[in-house]
Design an enzyme around this catalytic site. Structure first.
Site, mmCIF file in Angstrom:
data_model
loop_
_atom_site.group_PDB
_atom_site.id
_atom_site.type_symbol
_atom_site.label_atom_id
_atom_site.label_comp_id
_atom_site.label_asym_id
_atom_site.label_seq_id
_atom_site.Cartn_x
_atom_site.Cartn_y
_atom_site.Cartn_z
ATOM 1 N N GLU A 96 9.336 0.364 11.636
ATOM 2 C CA GLU A 96 10.682 1.436 13.087
ATOM 3 C C GLU A 96 11.733 1.299 11.965
ATOM 4 O OE1 GLU A 96 10.508 -2.109 15.225
ATOM 5 O OE2 GLU A 96 9.061 -1.696 16.668
ATOM 6 N N THR A 112 -0.168 4.770 2.449
ATOM 7 C CA THR A 112 0.494 4.521 4.028
ATOM 8 C C THR A 112 1.424 4.299 4.244
ATOM 9 O OG1 THR A 112 -0.235 1.654 4.078
ATOM 10 C CG2 THR A 112 -1.926 3.600 4.698
ATOM 11 N N ASN A 116 0.920 -1.396 -0.547
ATOM 12 C CA ASN A 116 -0.298 0.193 0.273
ATOM 13 C C ASN A 116 0.862 1.284 0.279
ATOM 14 O OD1 ASN A 116 -1.823 2.750 0.706
ATOM 15 N ND2 ASN A 116 -3.038 0.782 1.664
#
Lengths: 324, 130
Positions: free
Chosen positions: B93, B23, B20
């Site tokens: 992260e 996002t 995606n």
């Protein structure tokens, strides 16, 4: 949060009477006060809301003075074209405060009377400002604390508009249970050696009603330079309010007041005297910077404020004097 | 004086197949924002005697404001990861891992001096420049 009553007096007489109730505090915008109530730093029984008093949020140009009501918001002060053209330093200082949301509700009087933002005070440490008998910053985290005028408390005065008002030779109108009085900006603020618990000379129940600024003499220009630690929304690390009365290239008189470096707005009379009657060159501006930090007494972690103050004074004076 | 402004931030990530992109790009921008804040401003200070935190709250934390966040350009180095779902790799992260170091390197590139502990605040910068 402790519960409290809110009252909306319609005039100053009523406001002063209400402020004499036990544990009553005055509120302008309330942007800072409500946070302090939530943090239990102040625990009032009554909030005396001054915004219902008519006509106190006005800016009026009189024959020889600009009168600004204490309840004028920082946003309207910064946007008023008349203030910006004749008293630029004040408009720029008001514009530099906090965030748009805070400027929309925050008032001039509230900004001037704002309590310090020392993190020991704001976290409820039993320091001078919280009714205790010590200043935790002396041996603690003091990177934002005072390099001038400190002792026994080392807070810095948090207001941006206060240095501007002092540089503009403002007169402060105050009212209280013993009547009204007017005093020069220089006598309004008090060093911690006078009263370590407070930052000004307002007696219990007294409030700042407004300020009166003399109209500038021809050739006067002014500016506010604020150093922040990011692009927006911090108190001044160091700031300078500079007013120069110029005749062509020659500076006839100067007023320079620093913010962020002392427990009160810190005026620099020796630097003002150095500049008076001279052409401001890069060399003279550099001398002004050196003289500005004479007598500085930094703590362990705020030594960087000394060269920073030098640079701010030098650059702001030179830039303002040589501006087209 | 001693003021650092990040003017542009380019992030290239090998995230396997990007499932995606919208996002994923937001994830990188968020990581960059946190990483720049970590590099320049954020530091939790304590009172040594009581152990109480000093710079608390939204104001005290000194995260970046809208005005501080630079233009972040995201470059995808796409590959096919045979062990990940649909060929994807992790992204969340890792976006923050290189950002403090890249800001520190950019400062070194600009002034020729290194500050080796975070945050690279004004007092430390003026210290190495003095």
């Amino acid at each position: 949060m402790k519960s409290f009553a809110n009252v909306n007096p319609r005039d100053w007489k009523d406001a002063v009477a209400k402020l004499q109730q036990p544990n009553a505090v005055a509120v302008g915008g309330g942007s800072d006060l409500l946070g302090m109530v939530k943090e239990h730093l102040v625990q009032p029984d009554t909030l005396v809301h001054l915004k219902a008093i008519r006509g106190q949020d006005q800016i009026a140009r009189k024959a020889n003075a600009l009168q600004i009501g204490g309840l004028v918001t920082l946003d309207s002060l910064s946007r008023e074209p008349g203030v910006r053209s004749s008293h630029t330093v004040l408009a720029e200082a008001a514009e530099s405060v906090a965030t748009p949301q805070i400027r929309n509700v925050g008032t001039l009087a509230g900004n001037v009377c704002q309590r310090p933002w020392c993190w020991y005070y704001r976290n409820g440490f039993p320091c001078f400002k919280n009714g205790g008998k010590q200043c935790f910053s002396i041996t603690g985290e003091n990177q934002f604390h005072a390099i001038f005028g400190g002792g026994p408390s080392f807070i810095v005065h948090p207001s941006d508009t206060a240095p501007a008002l002092m540089a503009l030779d403002a007169a402060f109108s105050v009212t209280g249970p013993k009547g009204s009085r007017t005093l020069p900006a220089a006598e309004f603020f008090a060093l911690p050696r006078v009263d370590a618990a407070r930052e000004n000379v307002l007696a219990p129940g007294e409030v700042l009603v407004g300020v009166s600024l003399p109209l500038p003499r021809p050739g006067t220009r002014s500016t506010y330079h604020k150093v922040l630690d990011r692009e927006a929304w911090t108190h001044a690390v160091v700031s300078a309010a500079v007013v120069l009365e110029m005749d062509q290239q020659v500076c006839k008189s100067a007023r320079i007041v620093l913010g962020g470096v002392a427990p009160i707005p810190w005026r620099l009379p020796k630097v003002e005297a150095l500049l008076a009657g001279k052409t401001i060159t890069p060399e003279l501006a550099a001398q002004a910077g050196e003289l500005a930090v004479e007598g500085a007494n930094p703590l362990a972690k705020n030594k960087y404020k000394v060269p920073l103050t030098k640079a701010v004074v030098r650059r702001t004076v030179l830039d303002l004097a040589t501006r087209a | 004086m001693g003021h650092v402004k990040v003017t542009k931030y380019v992030a290239a990530h090998d995230s396997g197949r990007v499932v995606n992109p919208l996002t994923a790009e937001s994830q990188v921008k968020g990581g960059a924002t946190m990483g720049i804040g970590m590099a320049l401003h954020e530091e939790l200070l304590y009172d040594k005697a009581s152990g109480l935190a000093l710079n608390t709250g939204y104001y005290g934390a000194r995260i970046l404001t809208h005005k501080d966040v630079p233009d972040v350009e995201v470059i995808w180095v796409e590959s096919e990861d045979p062990y990940g779902p649909f060929g994807a790799k992790t992204l969340g992260e890792p976006t923050i891992i290189p950002s403090p170091a890249s800001v520190a390197n950019a400062i070194y590139n600009a002034i020729g001096k290194r500050v080796k502990d975070l945050p690279i605040s004004r007092d430390k910068l003026l210290g190495v420049l003095a």
